[in-house]
Design an enzyme around this catalytic site. Structure first.
Site, PDB file in Angstrom:
ATOM      1  N   LYS A  43       0.841  -1.199   0.000  1.00 36.53           N
ATOM      2  CA  LYS A  43       0.000   0.000   0.000  1.00 36.53           C
ATOM      3  C   LYS A  43       0.873   1.244   0.000  1.00 36.53           C
ATOM      4  O   LYS A  43       0.602   2.210  -0.714  1.00 36.53           O
ATOM      5  CB  LYS A  43      -0.930  -0.005   1.225  1.00 36.53           C
ATOM      6  N   GLN A  72      -4.968  -1.663   9.725  1.00 39.20           N
ATOM      7  CA  GLN A  72      -4.709  -2.947   9.061  1.00 39.20           C
ATOM      8  C   GLN A  72      -5.220  -4.095   9.940  1.00 39.20           C
ATOM      9  O   GLN A  72      -4.818  -4.238  11.088  1.00 39.20           O
ATOM     10  CB  GLN A  72      -3.201  -3.100   8.790  1.00 39.20           C
ATOM     11  N   ASP A 124     -11.221   2.728   4.166  1.00 40.80           N
ATOM     12  CA  ASP A 124     -11.479   1.286   4.048  1.00 40.80           C
ATOM     13  C   ASP A 124     -12.985   1.007   4.036  1.00 40.80           C
ATOM     14  O   ASP A 124     -13.413  -0.124   3.820  1.00 40.80           O
ATOM     15  CB  ASP A 124     -10.831   0.565   5.245  1.00 40.80           C
TER      16      ASP A 124
END
Ligand code: NAD
Length: 290
Positions: A53, A97, A120
């Site tokens: 990422k 994450q 997200d």
């Protein structure tokens, strides 16, 4: 031979479009877009995802504000770090994450993220917007699947779609996005009694179970579109580690019209959607537009 849904190529195209967009916006904004990725502990798969990422951010000109916390970090410290990033004007997107170590409650921590920075798409406010069909940040993996279908001009409206997997991360938002696109959606999960009966009816089959070769050759409808979200690390006969999806590619590919490979299918699309969400959040925060 089925057509390959080449997520890698599409993601590359999206990244170069985003790069151009950032190059034209940055002089006016006076700063680049910013993404903060928070990682806790040393899960090796997560470390690879976080690195990918960050590299992708560099490629399109997004500044990274990554923070890596030790595995024993407590919930208060993490919540404090998220709140500080909510207030940080250089940061347009915050991503926690997953998975987190067992002592941390991911759902509780996701509530701490400002919904307008929730790139997200997992905050309950953004999930709620998806349920209601309102605009908002959409979760990256299912959004990546929808974009992949759109890029290949695959008709979704009116189609019978089956999603295998019902997680908050993939299966549930996937089903909602397919519903939003007006397909008729069924969702299978671990308690589904006859999975093959359901999958054989699918004109569009999206598989996100985390189980290698779950979908065999006799479980698909001829001519279907199959999207494999699964990422599983297995050992091959010679003891080498290999990444495979949830679909038995060799057996399924000859029967269907479209299929996504693993790797190179949904994975790169997920990253591309994360970058897209970050740039859109930046644009909205700086210029008040989407
Ligand atoms: P999860 O474990 O949270 O959920 C799995 C879901 O699949 C559950 O709803 C479970 O009931 C269902 N399931 C499991 N085994 C099943 C079976 N035998 N039959 C029917 N249903 C079954 O996993 P997740 O986070 O949703 O991830 C699913 C897979 O997708 C994993 O392989 C993960 O690595 C992968 N993934 C890929 C990406 C990507 O970018 N490509 C992103 C996220 C997750």
């Amino acid at each position: 031979m089925a057509n390959l849904l080449d997520g890698k190529a599409i993601a590359k195209k999206i990244q170069s479009e985003l790069k151009e967009r950032v190059q034209s916006l940055e002089p006016k904004a006076g700063r680049p877009p910013g993404l903060a990725v928070l990682m806790v502990g040393d899960n090796p798969a997560s470390a690879v995802y976080v690195r990918n990422k960050q590299r992708a951010c560099e490629r399109v000109g997004i500044a990274s504000f990554g923070e890596h916390f030790p595995a024993e970090t407590g919930p208060e410290e993490l919540a404090g770090a998220i709140r500080a990033l909510n207030e940080d004007d250089r940061v347009d997107g915050i991503l926690l994450q997953l998975p987190l170590p067992d002592h941390l409650d991911a759902v509780k921590l996701l509530y701490e993220i400002d919904p307008d920075k929730d790139v997200d798409g997992l905050h309950p406010a953004n999930m709620g917007r998806l349920v209601r069909g309102e605009s908002g940040l959409r979760s990256c993996t299912p959004a990546g699947v929808m974009r992949l279908l759109r890029e290949y001009e695959i008709e979704v409206e009116g189609k019978d779609a089956v999603v295998v997997g019902a997680s908050i991360l993939v299966g549930k938002p996937m089903a909602l996005m397919l519903l939003e696109a007006e397909s008729t959606v069924s969702v299978a999960h671990i308690k589904t009694r006859d999975l093959a009966k359901l999958t054989r009816e699918a004109e569009i089959l999206v598989v996100a179970a985390g189980y290698p070769k779950l979908i065999r050759g006799d479980m698909v409808k001829p001519g279907a579109v199959v999207v494999d979200v699964g990422i599983n690390r297995i050992m091959d006969y010679e003891g080498r580690s290999q990444i495979v999806g949830d679909v038995d590619f060799k057996a399924v590919e000859p029967q269907v019209d479209y299929i996504s490979p693993v790797p190179g299918g949904v994975g790169p699309m997920t990253v591309a959607m994360l970058l897209k969400n970050t740039v859109e959040s930046y644009q909205k925060r700086v210029f008040g537009e989407g």
